[in-house]
Design a protein around this motif. Structure first.
Motif, PDB file in Angstrom:
ATOM      1  N   MET A  78      18.768  -4.414  -6.231  1.00 47.02           N
ATOM      2  CA  MET A  78      17.580  -4.609  -5.258  1.00 47.02           C
ATOM      3  C   MET A  78      16.625  -5.009  -6.200  1.00 47.02           C
ATOM      4  O   MET A  78      16.287  -4.286  -7.179  1.00 47.02           O
ATOM      5  CB  MET A  78      17.525  -3.265  -4.581  1.00 47.02           C
ATOM      6  N   LYS A  79      15.740  -6.187  -5.874  1.00 47.12           N
ATOM      7  CA  LYS A  79      14.605  -6.484  -6.542  1.00 47.12           C
ATOM      8  C   LYS A  79      13.532  -5.876  -6.014  1.00 47.12           C
ATOM      9  O   LYS A  79      13.442  -5.815  -4.676  1.00 47.12           O
ATOM     10  CB  LYS A  79      14.812  -8.017  -6.562  1.00 47.12           C
ATOM     11  N   LYS A  80      12.535  -5.740  -6.847  1.00 45.63           N
ATOM     12  CA  LYS A  80      11.160  -5.413  -6.281  1.00 45.63           C
ATOM     13  C   LYS A  80      10.362  -6.375  -6.178  1.00 45.63           C
ATOM     14  O   LYS A  80      10.101  -6.991  -6.929  1.00 45.63           O
ATOM     15  CB  LYS A  80      10.798  -4.109  -6.978  1.00 45.63           C
ATOM     16  N   ILE A  81       9.629  -6.464  -4.860  1.00 41.28           N
ATOM     17  CA  ILE A  81       8.607  -7.397  -4.870  1.00 41.28           C
ATOM     18  C   ILE A  81       7.391  -6.737  -4.113  1.00 41.28           C
ATOM     19  O   ILE A  81       7.309  -5.870  -3.306  1.00 41.28           O
ATOM     20  CB  ILE A  81       9.236  -8.289  -3.481  1.00 41.28           C
ATOM     21  N   ALA A  82       6.091  -7.087  -4.732  1.00 42.96           N
ATOM     22  CA  ALA A  82       4.854  -6.861  -4.493  1.00 42.96           C
ATOM     23  C   ALA A  82       4.211  -7.874  -3.518  1.00 42.96           C
ATOM     24  O   ALA A  82       4.129  -9.071  -4.116  1.00 42.96           O
ATOM     25  CB  ALA A  82       3.922  -6.150  -5.678  1.00 42.96           C
ATOM     26  N   SER A 136      -1.418  -7.958 -13.984  1.00 41.54           N
ATOM     27  CA  SER A 136      -0.957  -8.518 -15.223  1.00 41.54           C
ATOM     28  C   SER A 136       0.632  -8.671 -15.295  1.00 41.54           C
ATOM     29  O   SER A 136       1.553  -8.265 -14.607  1.00 41.54           O
ATOM     30  CB  SER A 136      -1.459  -7.655 -16.473  1.00 41.54           C
ATOM     31  N   LYS A 137       0.875  -9.217 -16.614  1.00 41.45           N
ATOM     32  CA  LYS A 137       2.429  -9.563 -16.812  1.00 41.45           C
ATOM     33  C   LYS A 137       2.812  -9.082 -18.108  1.00 41.45           C
ATOM     34  O   LYS A 137       2.246  -9.447 -19.181  1.00 41.45           O
ATOM     35  CB  LYS A 137       2.652 -11.152 -16.427  1.00 41.45           C
ATOM     36  N   THR A 138       4.038  -8.313 -18.306  1.00 40.06           N
ATOM     37  CA  THR A 138       4.781  -8.673 -19.425  1.00 40.06           C
ATOM     38  C   THR A 138       5.930  -8.967 -19.088  1.00 40.06           C
ATOM     39  O   THR A 138       6.089 -10.229 -18.831  1.00 40.06           O
ATOM     40  CB  THR A 138       4.920  -6.844 -19.977  1.00 40.06           C
ATOM     41  N   THR A 139       7.135  -8.533 -19.175  1.00 40.08           N
ATOM     42  CA  THR A 139       8.403  -9.089 -18.497  1.00 40.08           C
ATOM     43  C   THR A 139       8.388  -9.096 -17.064  1.00 40.08           C
ATOM     44  O   THR A 139       8.782  -9.774 -16.501  1.00 40.08           O
ATOM     45  CB  THR A 139       9.710  -8.311 -19.406  1.00 40.08           C
ATOM     46  N   ASP A 140       7.905  -7.770 -16.844  1.00 42.10           N
ATOM     47  CA  ASP A 140       7.752  -7.404 -15.281  1.00 42.10           C
ATOM     48  C   ASP A 140       6.214  -7.711 -14.917  1.00 42.10           C
ATOM     49  O   ASP A 140       5.414  -8.007 -15.721  1.00 42.10           O
ATOM     50  CB  ASP A 140       8.175  -6.251 -14.918  1.00 42.10           C
ATOM     51  N   TRP A 141       5.925  -7.960 -13.522  1.00 42.17           N
ATOM     52  CA  TRP A 141       4.590  -7.901 -13.145  1.00 42.17           C
ATOM     53  C   TRP A 141       4.064  -6.404 -13.073  1.00 42.17           C
ATOM     54  O   TRP A 141       4.753  -5.751 -12.460  1.00 42.17           O
ATOM     55  CB  TRP A 141       4.442  -8.341 -11.552  1.00 42.17           C
ATOM     56  N   LEU A 142       3.053  -6.127 -13.389  1.00 38.26           N
ATOM     57  CA  LEU A 142       2.447  -4.894 -13.436  1.00 38.26           C
ATOM     58  C   LEU A 142       1.136  -4.884 -12.528  1.00 38.26           C
ATOM     59  O   LEU A 142       0.038  -5.691 -12.652  1.00 38.26           O
ATOM     60  CB  LEU A 142       1.718  -4.430 -14.979  1.00 38.26           C
ATOM     61  N   LEU A 143       1.089  -3.896 -11.662  1.00 36.15           N
ATOM     62  CA  LEU A 143       0.082  -4.034 -10.573  1.00 36.15           C
ATOM     63  C   LEU A 143      -0.905  -2.610 -10.960  1.00 36.15           C
ATOM     64  O   LEU A 143      -0.372  -1.480 -10.981  1.00 36.15           O
ATOM     65  CB  LEU A 143       0.507  -3.825  -9.126  1.00 36.15           C
ATOM     66  N   HIS A 144      -2.238  -2.868 -11.271  1.00 33.23           N
ATOM     67  CA  HIS A 144      -3.091  -1.614 -11.402  1.00 33.23           C
ATOM     68  C   HIS A 144      -4.101  -1.603 -10.286  1.00 33.23           C
ATOM     69  O   HIS A 144      -4.383  -2.553  -9.636  1.00 33.23           O
ATOM     70  CB  HIS A 144      -4.098  -2.093 -12.470  1.00 33.23           C
ATOM     71  N   GLU A 145      -4.597  -0.232 -10.205  1.00 32.38           N
ATOM     72  CA  GLU A 145      -5.486  -0.092  -9.242  1.00 32.38           C
ATOM     73  C   GLU A 145      -6.924  -0.778  -9.898  1.00 32.38           C
ATOM     74  O   GLU A 145      -7.259  -0.364 -10.863  1.00 32.38           O
ATOM     75  CB  GLU A 145      -5.731   1.382  -9.035  1.00 32.38           C
ATOM     76  N   ASP A 149       9.773  -6.969  -9.890  1.00 31.85           N
ATOM     77  CA  ASP A 149      10.181  -8.411 -10.357  1.00 31.85           C
ATOM     78  C   ASP A 149       9.637  -9.671  -9.916  1.00 31.85           C
ATOM     79  O   ASP A 149       9.392 -10.724 -10.604  1.00 31.85           O
ATOM     80  CB  ASP A 149      11.696  -8.397  -9.752  1.00 31.85           C
ATOM     81  N   PHE A 150       9.189  -9.547  -8.655  1.00 35.69           N
ATOM     82  CA  PHE A 150       8.317 -10.923  -8.153  1.00 35.69           C
ATOM     83  C   PHE A 150       7.120 -10.024  -7.430  1.00 35.69           C
ATOM     84  O   PHE A 150       7.045  -9.099  -6.922  1.00 35.69           O
ATOM     85  CB  PHE A 150       9.149 -11.335  -6.576  1.00 35.69           C
ATOM     86  N   VAL A 151       6.117 -11.210  -7.407  1.00 35.81           N
ATOM     87  CA  VAL A 151       4.759 -10.888  -6.726  1.00 35.81           C
ATOM     88  C   VAL A 151       4.667 -12.137  -6.030  1.00 35.81           C
ATOM     89  O   VAL A 151       4.376 -13.217  -6.357  1.00 35.81           O
ATOM     90  CB  VAL A 151       4.020 -10.385  -7.707  1.00 35.81           C
ATOM     91  N   ALA A 152       3.975 -11.852  -4.707  1.00 36.58           N
ATOM     92  CA  ALA A 152       3.303 -12.994  -3.753  1.00 36.58           C
ATOM     93  C   ALA A 152       1.833 -12.515  -3.602  1.00 36.58           C
ATOM     94  O   ALA A 152       1.297 -11.316  -3.143  1.00 36.58           O
ATOM     95  CB  ALA A 152       4.113 -12.875  -2.476  1.00 36.58           C
ATOM     96  N   VAL A 153       1.112 -13.409  -4.104  1.00 39.17           N
ATOM     97  CA  VAL A 153      -0.197 -13.184  -3.850  1.00 39.17           C
ATOM     98  C   VAL A 153      -0.933 -13.941  -2.828  1.00 39.17           C
ATOM     99  O   VAL A 153      -1.090 -15.062  -2.596  1.00 39.17           O
ATOM    100  CB  VAL A 153      -1.208 -13.456  -5.184  1.00 39.17           C
ATOM    101  N   GLN A 198       8.050 -18.633 -11.792  1.00 38.67           N
ATOM    102  CA  GLN A 198       8.891 -18.833 -10.503  1.00 38.67           C
ATOM    103  C   GLN A 198       8.870 -17.447  -9.899  1.00 38.67           C
ATOM    104  O   GLN A 198       9.286 -17.271  -8.722  1.00 38.67           O
ATOM    105  CB  GLN A 198       9.853 -19.847 -10.414  1.00 38.67           C
ATOM    106  N   THR A 199       8.363 -16.445 -10.715  1.00 36.15           N
ATOM    107  CA  THR A 199       8.536 -14.942  -9.902  1.00 36.15           C
ATOM    108  C   THR A 199       7.296 -14.599  -9.441  1.00 36.15           C
ATOM    109  O   THR A 199       7.146 -13.435  -8.753  1.00 36.15           O
ATOM    110  CB  THR A 199       8.943 -14.093 -11.124  1.00 36.15           C
ATOM    111  N   ILE A 200       6.359 -15.593  -9.322  1.00 34.38           N
ATOM    112  CA  ILE A 200       4.861 -15.298  -8.593  1.00 34.38           C
ATOM    113  C   ILE A 200       4.658 -16.680  -7.331  1.00 34.38           C
ATOM    114  O   ILE A 200       5.164 -17.719  -7.864  1.00 34.38           O
ATOM    115  CB  ILE A 200       4.006 -15.206  -9.428  1.00 34.38           C
ATOM    116  N   VAL A 201       4.459 -16.295  -6.239  1.00 32.34           N
ATOM    117  CA  VAL A 201       4.148 -17.142  -5.239  1.00 32.34           C
ATOM    118  C   VAL A 201       2.889 -16.994  -4.833  1.00 32.34           C
ATOM    119  O   VAL A 201       2.330 -15.554  -4.894  1.00 32.34           O
ATOM    120  CB  VAL A 201       5.141 -17.505  -4.127  1.00 32.34           C
TER     121      VAL A 201
END
Ligand SMILES: Cc1cc2nc3c(=O)[nH]c(=O)nc-3n(C[C@H](O)[C@H](O)[C@H](O)COP(=O)(O)OP(=O)(O)OC[C@H]3O[C@@H](n4cnc5c(N)ncnc54)[C@H](O)[C@@H]3O)c2cc1C
Length: 372
Positions: free
Chosen positions: A1-5, A173-182, A193-197, A321-324
């Motif tokens: 299962m892929k994680k998407i924010a 921010s991004k390393t190999t994955d997307w990192l979300l910070h407060e 794995d993916f992020v939609a902004v 392409q992991t970010i839309v």
């Protein structure tokens, strides 16, 4: 299962979340709930007779309006959320005949416009008693969406489907994955794995640390909400008045009048007397009396739209392409937003999307800075 924010829980983000396949994606929606346009919006879904000449925008808006039939069906939206109320168009100049001809020609590729009728002055007032007696054009396919009720309905369904929600202001921010910070504490909230902004005008600040320049700005929109004694207002059509105002009747005598388009106010959310006076002045030629203003104290709704240099929206994946992203929906985002959310969900399922019928290339709006 892929994680998407999904960052931004307005009309695009929530529709995207709702269409994603929950057996393939673990979905979290992050939303700061500040200045959201969807909650503040007026609710008109009626793009066909817009004066805008941008053909790609029109195609997106036309398909977006037609998409409502599927949307209503897929999420079982009842009349308290969306209704095909019909639209009345009123003009200062005597050019209704011209408008009727345009509507007839547009109807050929957009049958969802529905029935077109030229109304006499008496018929117009009968349809919407707050209006002065004047001829109008009625189009039966126009709709009215309660943006806040739509988000609430989708959230309830999403919670039942295991989607997570966090009320947070985010940085990315991004390393190999997307990192979300407060945003304030900098605390790491999770990796994805993916992020939609889908953060409206917030997109610019979210992408800036990643080295992107984004052509998107905040536009303040204010509208007035009146409670009147009319009990059958939910049956009335929406009225699009010539100039910068519309009258949107909701249930139990609630009437919205709006909205302003303030390009210089940034992210300010304070209601202003100037907006009140402006909306009163521009609507006055169309109203039967000034009673709405003199007897009833309105409350304000204020939200922040996103707009671009050419006032056109954009959406789709970036180079990585992991970010839309999707933003710049301006004044017609209730019309185009659900369809954009649906197309982005389709992108995550199939890893392909063709946005060329709807917009200029993405680098018109987003550029990568070369030194980052
Ligand atoms: C007064 C007014 C009247 C309108 N009337 C109509 C109408 O009649 N018809 C029509 O079609 N359209 C209308 N619109 C336009 C429409 O409401 C918008 O275009 C549409 O709702 C935009 O949706 P969105 O999902 O892009 O953004 P939004 O609904 O603004 O959602 C974006 C969300 O992202 C969140 N966010 C931003 N940055 C961050 C961050 N860093 N971290 C976490 N969350 C973040 C915000 O808090 C917000 O909740 C109106 C708008 C306004 C303001």
């Amino acid at each position: 299962m892929k994680k998407i924010a999904i960052i931004g829980g307005g009309i695009i983000g929530m529709t995207l979340a709702s269409y994603l396949d929950k057996t393939k994606f673990a979905i979290t929606v992050f939303d700061s709930e500040v200045g959201q346009a969807t909650k503040a919006s007026a609710g008109i879904i009626s793009p066909w007779l817009s004066k805008r000449r941008n053909k790609k925008w029109y195609q997106l808006a036309r398909e977006g309006a037609a998409f409502y039939e599927k949307l209503v069906c897929d999420f079982h939206l009842d009349a308290s959320v969306y209704t095909k109320s019909g639209t009345l168009l009123l003009r200062k100049k005597n050019d209704l005949e011209e408008l009727f001809t345009l509507a007839e020609s547009r109807k050929k590729e957009a049958p969802e416009i529905g029935e077109l009728r030229k109304l006499t002055a008496e018929e117009t007032q009968k349809q919407l008693p707050l209006l002065k007696r004047q001829p109008s054009l009625h189009i039966s396919g126009g709709g009215r969406l309660d943006g806040a009720a739509y988000l609430q309905e989708l959230k309830q369904q999403a919670l039942a489907n295991g989607i997570r929600f966090e009320k947070r202001n985010i940085t990315l921010s991004k390393t190999t994955d997307w990192l979300l910070h407060e945003a304030v504490t900098g605390n790491l909230l999770g990796t994805f794995d993916f992020v939609a902004v889908t953060a409206g005008p917030g997109l610019k600040n979210l992408l800036s640390p990643l080295g992107y320049q984004v052509d998107v700005r905040p536009q303040k929109g204010q509208l007035l909400s009146f409670t009147t004694a009319f009990k059958d207002s939910q049956k009335w059509p929406v009225a699009m008045l010539d100039g910068e105002s519309d009258l949107i009747p909701f249930n139990n005598g609630t009437i919205l009048l709006g909205a302003t388009h303030e390009n210089e106010a940034g992210f300010d959310l304070n209601p202003t007397q100037e907006a009140y006076e402006h909306l009163r002045t521009v609507s006055q030629p169309f109203l039967d009396s000034d009673e709405l203003f003199s007897k009833i104290n309105p409350t304000f709704r204020v939200g922040t739209r996103a707009y671009t240099s050419d006032f056109a929206p954009f959406f789709g994946p970036l180079e990585d392409q992991t970010i839309v992203v999707a933003s710049g929906l301006g004044s017609s985002g209730l019309t185009t937003g659900p369809y954009i959310g649906y197309l982005l969900a389709d992108y995550f399922h199939n890893q392909s999307i063709d946005t060329t019928p709807y917009q200029k290339s993405m680098d018109t709006y987003i550029k990568k800075e070369t030194n980052k």
